[in-house]
Write a protein that holds these residues in place. Structure first.
Motif, mmCIF file in Angstrom:
data_model
loop_
_atom_site.group_PDB
_atom_site.id
_atom_site.type_symbol
_atom_site.label_atom_id
_atom_site.label_comp_id
_atom_site.label_asym_id
_atom_site.label_seq_id
_atom_site.Cartn_x
_atom_site.Cartn_y
_atom_site.Cartn_z
ATOM 1 N N ARG A 48 0.834 -1.201 0.000
ATOM 2 C CA ARG A 48 0.000 0.000 0.000
ATOM 3 C C ARG A 48 0.862 1.242 0.000
ATOM 4 O O ARG A 48 1.816 1.325 0.747
ATOM 5 N N ARG A 49 0.506 2.205 -0.844
ATOM 6 C CA ARG A 49 1.207 3.487 -0.858
ATOM 7 C C ARG A 49 0.498 4.392 0.136
ATOM 8 O O ARG A 49 -0.701 4.600 0.047
ATOM 9 N N VAL A 50 1.253 4.939 1.055
ATOM 10 C CA VAL A 50 0.676 5.765 2.107
ATOM 11 C C VAL A 50 1.097 7.230 1.971
ATOM 12 O O VAL A 50 1.049 7.983 2.924
ATOM 13 N N ALA A 51 1.498 7.643 0.786
ATOM 14 C CA ALA A 51 1.991 9.009 0.587
ATOM 15 C C ALA A 51 0.945 10.044 0.976
ATOM 16 O O ALA A 51 1.275 11.027 1.646
ATOM 17 N N LEU A 52 -0.306 9.862 0.594
ATOM 18 C CA LEU A 52 -1.336 10.835 0.933
ATOM 19 C C LEU A 52 -1.555 10.876 2.440
ATOM 20 O O LEU A 52 -1.630 11.948 3.038
ATOM 21 N N GLU A 53 -1.649 9.713 3.066
ATOM 22 C CA GLU A 53 -1.862 9.670 4.514
ATOM 23 C C GLU A 53 -0.702 10.341 5.247
ATOM 24 O O GLU A 53 -0.904 11.098 6.199
ATOM 25 N N THR A 54 0.508 10.083 4.792
ATOM 26 C CA THR A 54 1.693 10.704 5.412
ATOM 27 C C THR A 54 1.654 12.217 5.220
ATOM 28 O O THR A 54 1.909 12.981 6.149
ATOM 29 N N TYR A 55 1.318 12.668 4.024
ATOM 30 C CA TYR A 55 1.228 14.102 3.754
ATOM 31 C C TYR A 55 0.185 14.756 4.659
ATOM 32 O O TYR A 55 0.440 15.795 5.275
ATOM 33 N N LEU A 56 -1.003 14.154 4.724
ATOM 34 C CA LEU A 56 -2.065 14.726 5.545
ATOM 35 C C LEU A 56 -1.644 14.816 7.008
ATOM 36 O O LEU A 56 -1.901 15.821 7.677
ATOM 37 N N VAL A 60 -1.140 18.686 7.201
ATOM 38 C CA VAL A 60 -2.504 19.172 7.379
ATOM 39 C C VAL A 60 -2.972 18.929 8.809
ATOM 40 O O VAL A 60 -3.157 19.862 9.584
ATOM 41 N N ASP A 61 -3.150 17.662 9.173
ATOM 42 C CA ASP A 61 -3.717 17.341 10.476
ATOM 43 C C ASP A 61 -2.818 17.745 11.639
ATOM 44 O O ASP A 61 -3.293 18.353 12.600
ATOM 45 N N GLY A 62 -1.538 17.402 11.541
ATOM 46 C CA GLY A 62 -0.622 17.750 12.626
ATOM 47 C C GLY A 62 -0.580 19.237 12.902
ATOM 48 O O GLY A 62 -0.815 19.679 14.035
ATOM 49 N N PRO A 63 -0.324 20.078 11.890
ATOM 50 C CA PRO A 63 -0.275 21.515 12.130
ATOM 51 C C PRO A 63 -1.627 22.129 12.518
ATOM 52 O O PRO A 63 -1.676 23.108 13.254
ATOM 53 N N CYS A 64 -2.744 21.576 12.014
ATOM 54 C CA CYS A 64 -4.043 22.192 12.264
ATOM 55 C C CYS A 64 -4.647 21.793 13.604
ATOM 56 O O CYS A 64 -5.445 22.546 14.160
ATOM 57 N N ALA A 65 -4.289 20.659 14.145
ATOM 58 C CA ALA A 65 -4.896 20.205 15.404
ATOM 59 C C ALA A 65 -4.784 21.258 16.507
ATOM 60 O O ALA A 65 -5.792 21.570 17.160
ATOM 61 N N PRO A 66 -3.606 21.856 16.756
ATOM 62 C CA PRO A 66 -3.553 22.874 17.805
ATOM 63 C C PRO A 66 -4.356 24.137 17.463
ATOM 64 O O PRO A 66 -4.880 24.799 18.358
ATOM 65 N N VAL A 67 -4.481 24.448 16.180
ATOM 66 C CA VAL A 67 -5.271 25.614 15.778
ATOM 67 C C VAL A 67 -6.744 25.369 16.084
ATOM 68 O O VAL A 67 -7.424 26.228 16.651
ATOM 69 N N LEU A 68 -7.246 24.193 15.731
ATOM 70 C CA LEU A 68 -8.638 23.871 16.013
ATOM 71 C C LEU A 68 -8.879 23.824 17.520
ATOM 72 O O LEU A 68 -9.912 24.282 18.007
ATOM 73 N N ARG A 69 -7.919 23.308 18.255
ATOM 74 C CA ARG A 69 -8.028 23.277 19.714
ATOM 75 C C ARG A 69 -8.126 24.706 20.269
ATOM 76 O O ARG A 69 -8.944 24.995 21.137
ATOM 77 N N ALA A 70 -7.324 25.627 19.724
ATOM 78 C CA ALA A 70 -7.366 27.026 20.158
ATOM 79 C C ALA A 70 -8.736 27.641 19.869
ATOM 80 O O ALA A 70 -9.290 28.372 20.703
ATOM 81 N N VAL A 71 -9.299 27.343 18.705
ATOM 82 C CA VAL A 71 -10.623 27.852 18.365
ATOM 83 C C VAL A 71 -11.656 27.314 19.340
ATOM 84 O O VAL A 71 -12.512 28.060 19.836
ATOM 85 N N ARG A 72 -11.593 26.016 19.640
ATOM 86 C CA ARG A 72 -12.537 25.409 20.595
ATOM 87 C C ARG A 72 -12.437 26.049 21.965
ATOM 88 O O ARG A 72 -13.425 26.126 22.682
ATOM 89 N N GLU A 73 -11.236 26.500 22.320
ATOM 90 C CA GLU A 73 -11.032 27.117 23.636
ATOM 91 C C GLU A 73 -11.325 28.614 23.628
ATOM 92 O O GLU A 73 -11.121 29.288 24.628
ATOM 93 N N GLY A 74 -11.796 29.146 22.499
ATOM 94 C CA GLY A 74 -12.225 30.528 22.443
ATOM 95 C C GLY A 74 -11.173 31.517 21.996
ATOM 96 O O GLY A 74 -11.405 32.727 22.067
ATOM 97 N N ALA A 81 -1.397 33.107 9.828
ATOM 98 C CA ALA A 81 -0.877 31.749 9.581
ATOM 99 C C ALA A 81 -1.843 30.696 10.103
ATOM 100 O O ALA A 81 -2.085 29.679 9.438
ATOM 101 N N GLN A 82 -2.421 30.932 11.279
ATOM 102 C CA GLN A 82 -3.380 29.964 11.841
ATOM 103 C C GLN A 82 -4.642 29.908 10.975
ATOM 104 O O GLN A 82 -5.196 28.831 10.745
ATOM 105 N N HIS A 83 -5.080 31.060 10.522
ATOM 106 C CA HIS A 83 -6.266 31.123 9.675
ATOM 107 C C HIS A 83 -6.038 30.326 8.388
ATOM 108 O O HIS A 83 -6.902 29.552 7.954
ATOM 109 N N ALA A 84 -4.858 30.487 7.783
ATOM 110 C CA ALA A 84 -4.518 29.750 6.556
ATOM 111 C C ALA A 84 -4.484 28.248 6.820
ATOM 112 O O ALA A 84 -4.971 27.457 6.000
ATOM 113 N N LEU A 85 -3.925 27.833 7.958
ATOM 114 C CA LEU A 85 -3.893 26.408 8.304
ATOM 115 C C LEU A 85 -5.306 25.845 8.445
ATOM 116 O O LEU A 85 -5.604 24.755 7.952
#
Length: 156
Positions: A48-56, A60-74, A81-85
């Motif tokens: 199985r090629r996992v290039a897309l999963e690795t990229y995401l 995508v997911d790694g950098p955005c998780a703390p941004v979404l967490r910050a939004v959830r916390e108000g 940069a956070q908005h773009a992520l």
């Protein structure tokens, strides 16, 4: 769908979903929107090629998780940069749907060959240093698509 997105909308560790028939149901985040190997491609040798999963995961997911967490916390508004992520991650959620995958496959089968053939015509124009005639254009176009000329209504 990444679990960190689902957790943003969860209550008591559960999200509300719909069965195909339309009935609503509650499901634990860990079991929601799960499709095994959805972002992997089966290769000819069974690997199985996992290039897309690795990229995401990395871009995508790694950098955005703390941004979404910050939004959830108000923490709002986000800096540029956070908005773009967040926008990038949201766009990738569309790509992660079965409907998009089906559309992408159709585009790949129907549109890509014609685009490729058009590129081949342009390449030949450039290499020859002159525009191809209409007959030459069609010859290059159909050869690029089929690897040979189909039965054409005119003679070359």
């Amino acid at each position: 769908m990444p679990q960190y997105w689902l957790r943003a909308f969860a209550e008591d560790g559960h999200v509300l979903g719909r069965w195909r028939g339309g009935a609503e149901h509650r499901t634990p985040v860990r079991r929601a929107a799960v499709a095994r190997d959805f972002n992997t491609d089966l290769l000819a040798d069974g690997e199985r090629r996992v290039a897309l999963e690795t990229y995401l995961d990395r871009h995508v997911d790694g950098p955005c998780a703390p941004v979404l967490r910050a939004v959830r916390e108000g923490w709002w508004p986000l800096d540029g940069a956070q908005h773009a992520l967040a926008l990038d991650a949201l766009a990738w959620q569309v790509v992660r749907t079965q409907a998009f995958r089906s559309f992408d496959e159709q585009v790949g089968q129907q549109v890509f060959p014609a685009l490729w053939a058009s590129e081949a015509v342009g390449f030949c124009d450039e290499r020859l240093g002159r525009p191809l005639s209409d007959v030459e254009r069609m010859e290059v176009f159909w050869t690029a698509i089929y690897g040979r000329l189909p039965a054409l209504p005119w003679s070359l």
